[in-house]
Design an enzyme around this catalytic site. Structure first.
Site, PDB file in Angstrom:
ATOM      1  N   ARG A  18      41.074  47.113  36.153  1.00 24.81           N
ATOM      2  CA  ARG A  18      42.386  47.449  36.699  1.00 24.81           C
ATOM      3  C   ARG A  18      43.277  46.240  36.500  1.00 24.81           C
ATOM      4  O   ARG A  18      43.089  45.190  37.135  1.00 24.81           O
ATOM      5  CB  ARG A  18      42.243  47.785  38.187  1.00 24.81           C
ATOM      6  N   GLU A  20      46.276  45.267  37.301  1.00 21.70           N
ATOM      7  CA  GLU A  20      47.016  44.670  38.410  1.00 21.70           C
ATOM      8  C   GLU A  20      46.159  43.719  39.230  1.00 21.70           C
ATOM      9  O   GLU A  20      46.661  42.760  39.820  1.00 21.70           O
ATOM     10  CB  GLU A  20      47.560  45.779  39.311  1.00 21.70           C
ATOM     11  N   ASP A  21      44.861  43.984  39.285  1.00 20.24           N
ATOM     12  CA  ASP A  21      43.966  43.158  40.110  1.00 20.24           C
ATOM     13  C   ASP A  21      43.470  41.902  39.397  1.00 20.24           C
ATOM     14  O   ASP A  21      43.385  40.831  40.006  1.00 20.24           O
ATOM     15  CB  ASP A  21      42.742  43.984  40.528  1.00 20.24           C
ATOM     16  N   THR A  22      43.110  42.036  38.116  1.00 17.75           N
ATOM     17  CA  THR A  22      42.329  40.951  37.482  1.00 17.75           C
ATOM     18  C   THR A  22      42.833  40.482  36.127  1.00 17.75           C
ATOM     19  O   THR A  22      42.279  39.532  35.577  1.00 17.75           O
ATOM     20  CB  THR A  22      40.859  41.411  37.300  1.00 17.75           C
ATOM     21  N   GLY A  50      49.188  56.752  29.273  1.00 15.51           N
ATOM     22  CA  GLY A  50      49.863  58.008  29.572  1.00 15.51           C
ATOM     23  C   GLY A  50      49.090  58.763  30.624  1.00 15.51           C
ATOM     24  O   GLY A  50      48.207  58.218  31.282  1.00 15.51           O
ATOM     25  N   GLU A  84      37.960  56.488  32.175  1.00 17.76           N
ATOM     26  CA  GLU A  84      37.198  55.515  31.376  1.00 17.76           C
ATOM     27  C   GLU A  84      35.762  55.425  31.877  1.00 17.76           C
ATOM     28  O   GLU A  84      34.807  55.497  31.107  1.00 17.76           O
ATOM     29  CB  GLU A  84      37.837  54.125  31.505  1.00 17.76           C
TER      30      GLU A  84
END
Length: 509
Positions: A18, A20-22, A50, A84
């Site tokens: 993710r 935004e986190d890492t 998308g 995923e």
């Protein structure tokens, strides 16, 4: 061009995370470390996102040997990440891909049972996908499945050390799957690999010691290295120690012991002397199935100080030793001996042509010249490679002159390699060898022995030692045994007469 099996994969590692986190922290550092190690890594943040996961990304997952799934606080809030993960686990089941979860500042049980931020994420998914509850359930199942796979927890861990451990595990899993590159210059190698592999008996629950014995330049090290590359991944610990004789003579055995011990990945291990190193190796070898190759061993003490005894090794372990001295293997007492063989005529011609003409057969008009070179080289791979390269691009007339030249003046890169074997002999062995090379080549062994006895030599033991050290060989025929120097006299001419000019006078007379 080298041949290789085209691998059914494109990437070594697929990174699922993710952003935004890492992205600017842990993942970035991990990706840099993977890249530095030479591990080909696919990052999905390079794709335009998308609503639906792209075909390109699904293909990348299937084409990756290992997926590193960095499960962080908001991982489950991304439907893209969950798709995923679902595909990664499908690839694990259908393609036998590896999956390594990394729990980044979260409790694995929260992932398994979807608690905390994962619970909040699924509340939103349940509303958003109210008409597709099966999809949401598959995501839940995927998180539960991945949480039960052995992985890494970053809690209370030093990030640099953790990344180092992850890289080590990834590399250990990637390396056995790398394509085996077959060097088409290695003529005749496959039959010899097959013979040694039969002696190794990989898979049997015992301890096997194989000694590859033969003269300088015959290909012992090459053979051992190829076998090592093909089977090392079947062992818990593997180590290839090159040039044991040379390295132990230059720096002692302690550096070799340290290199072997380093394969056990124990931090802050230090040894002060060979005795301490031997004791430490002995304690560690018994706990792991190991593959150890010791290249160019010249003394039994080298084997003993590296703790090579069957009783000290874990079941399933294998030890391969290359040596020019058979007595090292006999004296140790636990080796099956494989005698490295010379190339046959067809193999010799093929190797020579590869070096001289860059093809498997000679150019028109060169066959007889090639046969003369092969006869002079006595089918020794080292000599064929050197002479083939030396004759490359030369005309027929130049070949003829070159052959006459090397008969009188052997190429220095051949002579120096063979000179090492000669210099290692005792004074008595040198005298016996020189007389055999200069005067008694091909003579009956019994007659030669009588002559040496009259000269005050110790021929029975001396001849035996020269045979064991690959300096001479015995040929049996109807009327007895004849002795022949494995290294032909002409190749040694410069060295022998430089050491003893009187022999040149004797030859001329």
């Amino acid at each position: 061009m080298n041949l290789m099996t085209i691998p059914p994969w494109k990437y070594h590692v697929f990174l699922s995370f993710r952003g935004e986190d890492t992205r600017k922290g842990f993942t970035d550092h991990l990706y840099a470390a993977l890249k530095q190690k030479g591990i080909i890594t696919f990052q999905d943040d390079k794709l335009q996102r998308g609503e639906v996961i792209s075909h390109q990304l699904l293909q990348a997952i299937d084409e990756s040997l290992i997926s590193l799934v960095i499960l962080s606080e908001t991982y489950a809030s991304s439907s893209w990440c969950l798709d995923e993960l679902q595909r990664i686990l499908e690839s694990k089941r259908s393609l036998d891909r590896e999956v390594i979860p990394i729990f980044y500042e979260i409790d694995p049980s929260d992932v398994c049972h979807q608690r905390g931020t994962f619970a909040c994420a699924f509340q939103k998914h349940s509303l958003r996908f109210a008409e597709n509850k099966e999809k949401v359930q598959r995501w839940r199942d995927a998180l539960e499945e991945v949480s039960n796979i052995s992985g890494y927890d970053t809690t209370d861990q030093h990030e640099a050390k953790l990344i180092e451990e992850i890289i080590a595990q990834v590399w250990a899993k990637v390396q056995p799957n790398l394509p085996y590159c077959f060097d088409d210059e290695l003529v005749g190698i496959e039959s010899r690999v097959k013979d040694v592999s039969a002696l190794l008996k990989i898979g049997l629950c015992d301890v096997g010691f194989i000694g590859i014995w033969g003269m300088t330049g015959i290909g012992k090290t090459t053979l051992a290295r190829i076998i090592y590359k093909r089977i090392f991944h079947q062992f818990d610990v593997s180590c290839f120690l090159t040039n044991v004789k040379e390295n132990s003579k230059a720096k002692g055995l302690v550096p070799l012991q340290r290199k072997l011990l380093s394969k056990f990945k124990i931090k802050d291990m230090d040894i002060d002397d060979a005795y301490e190193g031997k004791d430490m190796i002995r304690k560690l070898l018994c706990s792991k199935k190991v593959l150890v190759v010791l290249d160019d061993v010249s003394e039994i003490s080298q084997l003993e100080n590296l703790s090579m005894k069957k009783a000290w090794l874990c079941l399933g372990s294998r030890v391969i030793v290359t040596t020019k001295d058979m007595h090292v293997l006999i004296g140790h007492g636990e080796f099956e001996i494989y005698k490295a063989t010379f190339l046959n005529n067809d193999e010799s011609l093929q190797l020579l042509c590869k070096r001289a003409f860059k093809k498997d057969e000679p150019l028109e008009g060169y066959l007889k010249l090639c046969e003369s070179v092969i006869h002079h080289a006595q089918s020794l791979p080292l000599t064929l490679e050197v002479l083939g390269s030396y004759h490359c691009g030369r005309s027929e007339l130049e070949w003829k002159e070159a052959l006459e030249k090397i008969k009188r003046f052997p190429p220095s890169n051949i002579l120096m390699r063979l000179k090492i074997s000669y210099d290692a002999l005792s004074d008595m062995e040198k005298k016996i060898f020189l007389d055999l090379a200069c005067f008694f080549k091909g003579m009956n062994k019994e007659q030669v022995t009588q002559i040496f006895e009259m000269c005050g030599f110790c021929p029975v033991l001396g001849i035996r030692e020269l045979v064991e050290k690959c300096m001479i060989t015995e040929y049996y025929y109807d009327h007895g045994v004849c002795l022949v120097c494995i290294i032909s006299f002409k190749k040694w001419e410069g060295l022998l007469f430089w050491r003893n000019p009187q022999r040149m006078l004797a030859k001329e007379v």
